[in-house]
Design a protein around this motif. Structure first.
Motif, PDB file in Angstrom:
ATOM      1  N   PHE A  13     -12.527 -12.571   0.152  1.00  0.00           N
ATOM      2  CA  PHE A  13     -11.122 -12.912  -0.073  1.00  0.00           C
ATOM      3  C   PHE A  13     -10.291 -11.657  -0.317  1.00  0.00           C
ATOM      4  O   PHE A  13      -9.224 -11.480   0.279  1.00  0.00           O
ATOM      5  N   LEU A  14     -10.773 -10.779  -1.199  1.00  0.00           N
ATOM      6  CA  LEU A  14     -10.041  -9.543  -1.489  1.00  0.00           C
ATOM      7  C   LEU A  14      -9.881  -8.696  -0.235  1.00  0.00           C
ATOM      8  O   LEU A  14      -8.811  -8.138   0.022  1.00  0.00           O
ATOM      9  N   PHE A  15     -10.947  -8.590   0.547  1.00  0.00           N
ATOM     10  CA  PHE A  15     -10.902  -7.785   1.762  1.00  0.00           C
ATOM     11  C   PHE A  15      -9.875  -8.330   2.752  1.00  0.00           C
ATOM     12  O   PHE A  15      -8.984  -7.604   3.205  1.00  0.00           O
ATOM     13  N   LEU A  16      -9.975  -9.607   3.071  1.00  0.00           N
ATOM     14  CA  LEU A  16      -9.106 -10.182   4.096  1.00  0.00           C
ATOM     15  C   LEU A  16      -7.653 -10.322   3.640  1.00  0.00           C
ATOM     16  O   LEU A  16      -6.719  -9.985   4.370  1.00  0.00           O
ATOM     17  N   PHE A  17      -7.441 -10.809   2.427  1.00  0.00           N
ATOM     18  CA  PHE A  17      -6.081 -11.000   1.924  1.00  0.00           C
ATOM     19  C   PHE A  17      -5.337  -9.679   1.832  1.00  0.00           C
ATOM     20  O   PHE A  17      -4.201  -9.553   2.299  1.00  0.00           O
ATOM     21  N   ASN A  18      -5.976  -8.683   1.235  1.00  0.00           N
ATOM     22  CA  ASN A  18      -5.317  -7.391   1.080  1.00  0.00           C
ATOM     23  C   ASN A  18      -5.113  -6.688   2.417  1.00  0.00           C
ATOM     24  O   ASN A  18      -4.135  -5.970   2.600  1.00  0.00           O
ATOM     25  N   LEU A  19      -6.020  -6.901   3.362  1.00  0.00           N
ATOM     26  CA  LEU A  19      -5.841  -6.331   4.696  1.00  0.00           C
ATOM     27  C   LEU A  19      -4.618  -6.936   5.384  1.00  0.00           C
ATOM     28  O   LEU A  19      -3.807  -6.211   5.971  1.00  0.00           O
ATOM     29  N   VAL A  20      -4.465  -8.249   5.289  1.00  0.00           N
ATOM     30  CA  VAL A  20      -3.309  -8.914   5.899  1.00  0.00           C
ATOM     31  C   VAL A  20      -2.009  -8.442   5.245  1.00  0.00           C
ATOM     32  O   VAL A  20      -1.028  -8.145   5.931  1.00  0.00           O
ATOM     33  N   VAL A  21      -1.997  -8.339   3.922  1.00  0.00           N
ATOM     34  CA  VAL A  21      -0.791  -7.878   3.225  1.00  0.00           C
ATOM     35  C   VAL A  21      -0.484  -6.429   3.579  1.00  0.00           C
ATOM     36  O   VAL A  21       0.677  -6.058   3.782  1.00  0.00           O
ATOM     37  N   ALA A  22      -1.520  -5.595   3.681  1.00  0.00           N
ATOM     38  CA  ALA A  22      -1.311  -4.195   4.024  1.00  0.00           C
ATOM     39  C   ALA A  22      -0.701  -4.044   5.413  1.00  0.00           C
ATOM     40  O   ALA A  22       0.137  -3.178   5.644  1.00  0.00           O
ATOM     41  N   VAL A  23      -1.114  -4.890   6.344  1.00  0.00           N
ATOM     42  CA  VAL A  23      -0.571  -4.824   7.702  1.00  0.00           C
ATOM     43  C   VAL A  23       0.864  -5.369   7.740  1.00  0.00           C
ATOM     44  O   VAL A  23       1.720  -4.827   8.436  1.00  0.00           O
ATOM     45  N   ALA A  24       1.141  -6.416   6.983  1.00  0.00           N
ATOM     46  CA  ALA A  24       2.450  -7.067   7.046  1.00  0.00           C
ATOM     47  C   ALA A  24       3.509  -6.392   6.169  1.00  0.00           C
ATOM     48  O   ALA A  24       4.705  -6.517   6.457  1.00  0.00           O
ATOM     49  N   ALA A  25       3.113  -5.677   5.127  1.00  0.00           N
ATOM     50  CA  ALA A  25       4.073  -5.140   4.150  1.00  0.00           C
ATOM     51  C   ALA A  25       5.158  -4.253   4.758  1.00  0.00           C
ATOM     52  O   ALA A  25       6.338  -4.409   4.412  1.00  0.00           O
ATOM     53  N   PRO A  26       4.832  -3.322   5.637  1.00  0.00           N
ATOM     54  CA  PRO A  26       5.914  -2.479   6.179  1.00  0.00           C
ATOM     55  C   PRO A  26       6.957  -3.256   6.989  1.00  0.00           C
ATOM     56  O   PRO A  26       8.096  -2.818   7.113  1.00  0.00           O
ATOM     57  N   PHE A  27       6.573  -4.409   7.532  1.00  0.00           N
ATOM     58  CA  PHE A  27       7.518  -5.204   8.313  1.00  0.00           C
ATOM     59  C   PHE A  27       8.352  -6.128   7.431  1.00  0.00           C
ATOM     60  O   PHE A  27       9.460  -6.509   7.809  1.00  0.00           O
ATOM     61  N   VAL A  28       7.830  -6.480   6.264  1.00  0.00           N
ATOM     62  CA  VAL A  28       8.517  -7.428   5.379  1.00  0.00           C
ATOM     63  C   VAL A  28       9.386  -6.700   4.359  1.00  0.00           C
ATOM     64  O   VAL A  28      10.507  -7.116   4.078  1.00  0.00           O
ATOM     65  N   VAL A  29       8.874  -5.596   3.810  1.00  0.00           N
ATOM     66  CA  VAL A  29       9.592  -4.836   2.780  1.00  0.00           C
ATOM     67  C   VAL A  29      10.081  -3.536   3.407  1.00  0.00           C
ATOM     68  O   VAL A  29       9.317  -2.822   4.049  1.00  0.00           O
ATOM     69  N   ASP A  30      11.344  -3.231   3.213  1.00  0.00           N
ATOM     70  CA  ASP A  30      11.931  -2.043   3.837  1.00  0.00           C
ATOM     71  C   ASP A  30      11.645  -0.766   3.052  1.00  0.00           C
ATOM     72  O   ASP A  30      11.469  -0.784   1.832  1.00  0.00           O
ATOM     73  N   GLY A  31      11.596   0.313   3.772  1.00  0.00           N
ATOM     74  CA  GLY A  31      11.555   1.631   3.158  1.00  0.00           C
ATOM     75  C   GLY A  31      10.211   2.025   2.581  1.00  0.00           C
ATOM     76  O   GLY A  31       9.153   1.527   2.969  1.00  0.00           O
ATOM     77  N   SER A  32      10.309   2.936   1.622  1.00  0.00           N
ATOM     78  CA  SER A  32       9.098   3.505   1.035  1.00  0.00           C
ATOM     79  C   SER A  32       8.323   2.488   0.209  1.00  0.00           C
ATOM     80  O   SER A  32       7.108   2.616   0.056  1.00  0.00           O
ATOM     81  N   GLN A  33       8.984   1.469  -0.297  1.00  0.00           N
ATOM     82  CA  GLN A  33       8.284   0.449  -1.073  1.00  0.00           C
ATOM     83  C   GLN A  33       7.299  -0.323  -0.188  1.00  0.00           C
ATOM     84  O   GLN A  33       6.178  -0.619  -0.612  1.00  0.00           O
TER      85      GLN A  33
END
Length: 68
Positions: A13-33
């Motif tokens: 769960f940790l592996f897959l969930f965090n991988l999906v969030v890591a891939v999606a984060a730059p597209f969902v949250v703008d900038g350096s955050q």
């Protein structure tokens, strides 16, 4: 708590969930955050993945030790 975090379902769960969030984060949250969120989640995902691989190698070694 350590036994719970080292169980295979939790690690998957940790592996897959965090991988999906890591891939999606730059597209969902703008900038350096978004970049920093992706890096942080990626590190957690890599840690869980390495723990899965480490546990896999130990499981094979234990089976061989019982035969001898």
């Amino acid at each position: 708590m350590k036994a719970l975090l080292s169980s295979k379902p939790v690690l998957w769960f940790l592996f897959l969930f965090n991988l999906v969030v890591a891939v999606a984060a730059p597209f969902v949250v703008d900038g350096s955050q978004g970049v920093m969120t992706a890096v942080g989640m990626g590190v957690v995902s890599l840690g869980a993945g390495l723990s899965l691989l480490k546990g896999r190698g130990q499981g094979q070694g234990q089976g061989q030790g019982q035969r001898a």
